[in-house]
Design a protein around this motif. Structure first.
Motif, short mmCIF file in Angstrom:
data_model
loop_
_atom_site.label_atom_id
_atom_site.label_comp_id
_atom_site.label_asym_id
_atom_site.label_seq_id
_atom_site.Cartn_x
_atom_site.Cartn_y
_atom_site.Cartn_z
N ILE A 207 19.16 85.24 27.99
CA ILE A 207 19.55 85.96 26.72
C ILE A 207 18.55 87.28 26.51
CG2 ILE A 207 19.76 85.63 24.48
CD1 ILE A 207 20.93 82.85 24.99
N PHE A 208 17.11 86.90 26.37
CA PHE A 208 16.40 88.02 25.82
C PHE A 208 16.31 89.15 27.04
CE2 PHE A 208 13.47 84.68 23.67
CZ PHE A 208 13.77 85.36 22.18
N ASN A 209 16.38 88.82 28.23
CA ASN A 209 16.35 89.86 29.10
C ASN A 209 17.78 90.84 29.29
OD1 ASN A 209 13.79 89.24 30.18
ND2 ASN A 209 14.24 88.39 31.94
N GLU A 210 18.80 90.16 28.87
CA GLU A 210 20.22 90.72 29.02
C GLU A 210 20.15 91.71 27.74
OE1 GLU A 210 23.12 87.69 28.68
OE2 GLU A 210 22.86 87.09 30.79
N LEU A 211 19.16 91.47 26.79
CA LEU A 211 19.22 92.43 25.61
C LEU A 211 18.70 93.85 26.14
CD1 LEU A 211 18.24 89.87 22.87
CD2 LEU A 211 20.17 91.18 22.84
N ASP A 213 18.21 94.90 29.51
CA ASP A 213 18.54 95.29 30.98
C ASP A 213 19.26 96.58 31.06
OD1 ASP A 213 17.15 93.27 31.93
OD2 ASP A 213 18.96 91.62 32.43
N ALA A 214 20.32 96.96 30.33
CA ALA A 214 20.94 97.86 30.47
C ALA A 214 20.02 99.13 30.45
CB ALA A 214 22.14 97.94 29.37
N GLN A 215 19.16 99.17 29.30
CA GLN A 215 18.36 100.37 28.88
C GLN A 215 17.32 100.45 29.96
OE1 GLN A 215 16.52 100.29 25.11
NE2 GLN A 215 15.80 102.29 25.30
N LEU A 216 16.67 99.28 30.32
CA LEU A 216 15.75 99.48 31.35
C LEU A 216 16.21 99.89 32.76
CD1 LEU A 216 12.70 98.69 32.11
CD2 LEU A 216 13.54 96.14 32.52
N LYS A 217 17.34 99.48 33.01
CA LYS A 217 17.86 99.90 34.24
C LYS A 217 18.04 101.43 34.32
CE LYS A 217 22.11 99.23 37.41
NZ LYS A 217 23.50 98.62 37.60
N GLN A 218 18.82 101.79 33.42
CA GLN A 218 18.96 103.43 33.21
C GLN A 218 17.56 104.07 33.18
OE1 GLN A 218 21.87 105.22 33.02
NE2 GLN A 218 20.22 106.70 33.54
N VAL A 219 16.61 103.66 32.55
CA VAL A 219 15.27 104.23 32.70
C VAL A 219 14.71 104.27 33.94
CG1 VAL A 219 12.88 103.89 31.96
CG2 VAL A 219 14.47 103.65 30.29
N MET A 220 14.63 103.12 34.80
CA MET A 220 14.25 103.00 36.13
C MET A 220 14.97 103.91 36.90
SD MET A 220 12.87 99.21 36.95
CE MET A 220 14.73 98.34 36.67
N GLU A 221 16.22 104.13 37.01
CA GLU A 221 17.12 105.13 37.57
C GLU A 221 16.39 106.27 37.41
OE1 GLU A 221 21.26 104.16 36.62
OE2 GLU A 221 21.16 102.39 38.05
N THR A 222 16.49 106.83 36.36
CA THR A 222 15.92 108.19 35.72
C THR A 222 14.60 108.20 36.46
OG1 THR A 222 17.15 108.21 33.94
CG2 THR A 222 15.57 109.79 34.31
N GLU A 223 13.71 107.35 36.35
CA GLU A 223 12.27 107.56 36.95
C GLU A 223 12.26 107.51 38.34
OE1 GLU A 223 9.98 104.37 33.84
OE2 GLU A 223 10.69 103.78 35.77
N ASN A 224 13.24 106.91 38.99
CA ASN A 224 13.23 106.98 40.60
C ASN A 224 13.61 108.38 40.90
OD1 ASN A 224 12.53 104.46 40.52
ND2 ASN A 224 14.26 103.62 41.78
N LEU A 225 14.61 109.00 40.32
CA LEU A 225 15.37 110.21 40.54
C LEU A 225 14.31 111.33 40.50
CD1 LEU A 225 17.77 112.22 41.28
CD2 LEU A 225 18.22 112.17 38.88
N VAL A 226 13.57 111.22 39.40
CA VAL A 226 12.57 112.33 39.35
C VAL A 226 11.27 111.85 40.16
CG1 VAL A 226 10.62 112.86 37.44
CG2 VAL A 226 12.92 112.27 36.49
#
Length: 251
Positions: A207-211, A213-226
């Motif tokens: 439950i804590f991680n699901e709160l 995960d969406a934002q963290l996933k988006q951050v990691m995708e942007t970090e990876n692209l850059v």
């Protein structure tokens, strides 16, 4: 990679001690495969630490000197993202034991576990500026959450180095213990957790991680692209060259 099973507890050692467990492609693949295997095992708690004097020195500087290959770098960054996601979605509770330097991506890796224990000599280093890159594996997310954007930017720009106690004060780690006693304390914590309602604990983890995960996933995708783009820039290559030269002089 070394994996040991002690009843309901599993211990993973990052095992490239001569490189301070820097995240080479081989080590990342091995770690990810190990985490996939652990998901199916009958253990309830996973401890992850580094073999030797360091937890994880971050990115593989040797690989950074190779000829720029955007596809290969993209693949490597994707594996890094999958490691973080797998640690967060494992059915087991996870504990990191930072037994030395946690630099760059090593800092991010420690933050991916449910609990973090640091030995007193540990150092947490936001080292990306040294090689002309940005924080990755979700570190932007964790820094902004803990510090706010203004201080987080300052730390990234200066290449902040935190002692174990400072990391605890900023809630990046749960506990600081004596040198060479990190694993001992992690196993003790694991036994305490096992004595409680472990299935309820695992449900709360989800439950804590699901709160987040969406934002963290988006951050990691942007970090990876850059990061893929920056790896091809002359600024990164010059910073890396200068960093390695300075490191050679000091050693």
């Amino acid at each position: 990679m070394i994996f040991e099973k002690q009843g309901d507890i599993g211990v993973v050692y990052l095992n490239e001690p001569t490189k301070m467990n820097a995240l080479s492609m081989a080590l990342k693949r091995e770690l990810l495969n190990t985490l996939y295997t652990i998901q199916q095992q009958d253990i309830k708690i996973l401890v992850i630490t580094g073999n030797g004097k360091g937890f994880c020195a971050g990115g593989d500087l040797i690989a950074m000197q190779e000829v720029y290959d955007a596809l290969a770098i993209k693949e490597s960054m994707e594996i890094s993202k999958q490691i973080v996601q797998q640690l967060r979605t494992l059915p087991q509770l996870t504990i990191s034991v930072v037994n030395g330097f946690a630099a760059g991506a090593g800092f991010s890796l420690a933050l991916s576990t449910d609990f973090a224990i640091a030995e007193e000599q540990a150092k947490f280093v936001i080292a990306f500026k040294n090689v002309g890159l940005i924080p990755d594996l979700g570190l932007h997310y964790h820094l902004q959450k803990a510090l706010g954007s203004r201080i987080a930017k300052e730390w990234v720009y200066e290449g902040k180095i935190l002692t174990a106690l400072e990391a605890q004060n900023y809630q990046f780690v749960n506990k600081v213990v004596a040198k060479n006693h990190g694993l001992e304390h992690a196993l003790k914590l694991a036994e305490e957790l096992l004595a409680g309602p472990i299935e309820a604990y695992k449900a709360s983890k989800r439950i804590f991680n699901e709160l987040e995960d969406a934002q963290l996933k988006q951050v990691m995708e942007t970090e990876n692209l850059v990061q893929v783009i920056l790896r091809g820039e002359s600024e990164h290559k010059e910073c890396l060259k200068q960093f390695l030269q300075n490191k050679k002089v000091k050693t």
